[in-house]
Design a protein around this motif. Structure first.
Motif, PDB file in Angstrom:
ATOM      1  N   LYS A  31      -5.415   0.763   1.841  1.00 20.09           N
ATOM      2  CA  LYS A  31      -5.927  -0.600   2.054  1.00 20.09           C
ATOM      3  C   LYS A  31      -6.085  -0.931   3.529  1.00 20.09           C
ATOM      4  O   LYS A  31      -7.017  -1.628   3.919  1.00 20.09           O
ATOM      5  N   GLU A  80      -0.902   3.461  -1.141  1.00 23.05           N
ATOM      6  CA  GLU A  80      -1.762   2.301  -1.377  1.00 23.05           C
ATOM      7  C   GLU A  80      -1.908   1.461  -0.103  1.00 23.05           C
ATOM      8  O   GLU A  80      -3.007   1.030   0.235  1.00 23.05           O
ATOM      9  N   ALA A  81      -0.816   1.230   0.602  1.00 17.86           N
ATOM     10  CA  ALA A  81      -0.882   0.459   1.843  1.00 17.86           C
ATOM     11  C   ALA A  81      -1.758   1.164   2.875  1.00 17.86           C
ATOM     12  O   ALA A  81      -2.599   0.527   3.528  1.00 17.86           O
ATOM     13  N   ALA A 135       0.668  -3.974  -0.664  1.00 23.51           N
ATOM     14  CA  ALA A 135       0.712  -2.965  -1.734  1.00 23.51           C
ATOM     15  C   ALA A 135       1.956  -3.184  -2.577  1.00 23.51           C
ATOM     16  O   ALA A 135       2.974  -3.655  -2.079  1.00 23.51           O
ATOM     17  N   ARG A 136       1.832  -2.837  -3.840  1.00 22.70           N
ATOM     18  CA  ARG A 136       2.973  -2.860  -4.755  1.00 22.70           C
ATOM     19  C   ARG A 136       2.833  -1.673  -5.679  1.00 22.70           C
ATOM     20  O   ARG A 136       1.716  -1.291  -6.043  1.00 22.70           O
ATOM     21  N   ALA A 137       3.958  -1.091  -6.048  1.00 22.08           N
ATOM     22  CA  ALA A 137       3.913   0.097  -6.903  1.00 22.08           C
ATOM     23  C   ALA A 137       5.252   0.257  -7.606  1.00 22.08           C
ATOM     24  O   ALA A 137       6.263  -0.298  -7.171  1.00 22.08           O
ATOM     25  N   ALA A 146       3.542   3.280  -3.039  1.00 19.97           N
ATOM     26  CA  ALA A 146       3.274   2.068  -2.253  1.00 19.97           C
ATOM     27  C   ALA A 146       2.746   2.422  -0.851  1.00 19.97           C
ATOM     28  O   ALA A 146       1.832   1.771  -0.344  1.00 19.97           O
TER      29      ALA A 146
END
Length: 190
Positions: free
Chosen positions: A105, A101-102, A78-80, A98
């Motif tokens: 996922k 999102e991680a 993840a990136r944010a 982040a």
């Protein structure tokens, strides 16, 4: 890269985490974090570079140049960047975004194998979210002298009275990150 880390929420990963916890308990006290977790090689420069690239994107979009990436088993999952202004959400800090999102996922709210790389030392809210997510480690570039909660102003990440702790590494690619913050500081928006 995600496919390599996608198995983190699998039964095998849960078994591995359970084995680590049992090994720690056998050592006499369930010491956390388990020292064996620190033996994994990690390319701090590479992943901080990804966070810096994301921070440049944030600055280009009118946000503060604060970004975070989540890495599990050597893969970025993840990136944010900060989305506070964009979303009118005061909790949309890069680290929190982040983590969300991680977790999405990986299909798990527990990110015990994750390392979070961020351009600025996180605030108390973000460190709290990292701890609640069971994140293994935090790596940041620049200390946050205003409200840093991983040692600069207060120490929540490794506080001896907290039920969870995480490894903290600071100063990775600090000069590059500080250059990103100079225009924001001139405007008074850091």
């Amino acid at each position: 890269m995600l496919s390599r880390a996608a198995g983190c929420g699998t039964a095998a990963a849960r078994t591995r985490r359970g084995t680590l916890a049992a090994r720690s308990a056998r050592r006499g006290g369930g010491g956390w974090p388990d020292p064996d977790l620190y033996d994994r090689p990690m390319n701090y420069e590479l992943f901080m570079g990804e966070a810096l690239a994301e921070a440049r994107n944030a600055a280009a979009r009118g946000e503060r140049p604060i970004a975070a990436v989540a890495v599990v088993e050597g893969a970025m999952v993840a990136r944010a960047h900060d989305r506070v202004r964009e979303s009118n959400d005061p909790t949309a800090h890069a680290v929190v975004v982040a983590l969300r999102e991680a977790a999405r996922k990986l299909g798990s709210d527990r990110l015990g194998d994750a390392t979070i790389f961020t351009t600025l030392e996180p605030c108390a809210m973000c460190v709290g979210a990292l701890l609640e997510s069971n994140v293994e480690a935090l790596v940041f570039a620049v200390p946050n002298r205003t409200d840093g909660a991983a040692g600069s102003v207060i120490q929540l990440a490794q506080h001896d009275r907290m039920p969870r702790r995480m490894k903290v590494v600071s100063g990775i690619r600090r000069d590059e990150a500080e250059e990103l913050f100079e225009p924001a500081e001139a405007k008074g928006t850091r």
